[in-house]
Design an enzyme around this catalytic site. Structure first.
Site, PDB file in Angstrom:
ATOM      1  N   CYS A  68       0.797  -1.227   0.000  1.00 42.90           N
ATOM      2  CA  CYS A  68       0.000   0.000   0.000  1.00 42.90           C
ATOM      3  C   CYS A  68       0.829   1.277   0.000  1.00 42.90           C
ATOM      4  CB  CYS A  68      -0.972   0.001   1.172  1.00 42.90           C
ATOM      5  SG  CYS A  68      -0.193   0.100   2.809  1.00 42.90           S
ATOM      6  N   HIS A 105      -1.887   1.639   6.823  1.00 44.48           N
ATOM      7  CA  HIS A 105      -2.405   1.502   5.461  1.00 44.48           C
ATOM      8  C   HIS A 105      -2.611   2.876   4.843  1.00 44.48           C
ATOM      9  CE1 HIS A 105      -4.404   0.108   1.931  1.00 44.48           C
ATOM     10  NE2 HIS A 105      -5.451   0.858   2.195  1.00 44.48           N
ATOM     11  N   ASP A 120      -8.305   4.180  -3.265  1.00 43.10           N
ATOM     12  CA  ASP A 120      -7.358   3.219  -2.705  1.00 43.10           C
ATOM     13  C   ASP A 120      -7.013   2.168  -3.756  1.00 43.10           C
ATOM     14  OD1 ASP A 120      -5.890   1.444  -1.208  1.00 43.10           O
ATOM     15  OD2 ASP A 120      -7.385   1.190   0.375  1.00 43.10           O
TER      16      ASP A 120
END
Length: 248
Positions: A68, A105, A120
């Protein structure tokens, strides 16, 4: 180094995109479908280099995947160059737990014409393929599942959840704490210690995983019937790893 938008669009195999909800959706889906989530370096005990030049070399030049902090850093640079108002956030991965671990994250909140979207392209589990509108609690059906954003009064976070046969499954929660360089480094360290906070095993370190949108999350462990032995140059690590993520 200046961000090479032409090179990025060539990497995700997409034409230039308008600054609009449709363009934002197309951008996230395109990156997800081409650049996979993969966590081989954390699994092997290496600390990935988060310098923009290193991320560019790995994800674009070498055509590898990442996790991520790499994937959404690249996406954030593209958003900025394209003209989007994007704010990074650091979420706490829950994976079904009532609360999350460290802020580890990375994702983005994009504001378009007064509307905010969760963007995302780097969640290593069964996350959404398209941006989700904040402030809209009705479930959003997508090709890869049904999702919602739920306010959590106990933690002050917005929680991303996915609908499953057993009910709503919490993926991660996030707030609006500003993301600074030290917090990014803390998030990177946090990936290696999630297991001490909320999980029986650390999700990014203990399971070798590869995923692109349109595919279930797969790992060498799944392909080997539940366990895998990972070899590094010079010989095997001598450890086995179990997949933690459900198939998408």
């Amino acid at each position: 180094m200046p961000f090479d938008l032409t090179g990025y669009l060539a990497r995700i195999d997409h034409d230039p995109l308008p600054v609009s909800p449709e363009g934002l959706t197309a951008l996230q889906i395109a990156q997800l479908r081409v650049i996979p989530f993969e966590n081989s370096e954390p699994l092997l005990g290496r600390v990935p280099d988060l310098a923009p030049s290193a991320i560019w070399r790995k994800l674009v030049v070498e055509k590898r995947g990442g996790y991520c902090l790499e994937l959404n850093t690249l996406l954030g640079q593209a958003l900025e160059v394209l003209g989007y108002q994007a704010t990074p956030i650091l979420g706490r991965v829950r994976m079904g737990a009532a609360s999350g671990g460290p802020r580890a994250h990375l994702a983005h909140i994009v504001t378009l014409d007064g509307t905010e979207w969760l963007v995302d392209a780097g969640f290593g589990g069964p996350g959404p393929e398209a941006p989700l509108m904040l402030g809209w609690e009705a479930p959003a059906e997508q090709g890869c599942g049904t999702y919602r954003l739920r306010p959590d009064a106990a933690t002050g976070e917005q929680v991303l959840e996915r609908q499953t046969p057993d009910g709503w499954f919490a993926l991660y929660g996030f707030d609006r704490v500003p993301v600074t360089a030290p917090r990014r480094r803390s998030g990177q360290r946090g990936l290696r210690h999630m297991g001490q906070v909320a999980f029986p095993e650390p999700p990014h370190d203990a399971s070798l995983a590869f995923r692109r949108t349109g595919e279930p999350l797969r790992s060498r462990a799944e392909a080997a019937g539940g366990h895998a032995r990972v070899a590094e140059q010079g010989g095997p690590l001598g450890r086995s790893y179990r997949s933690l993520w459900p198939a998408g």
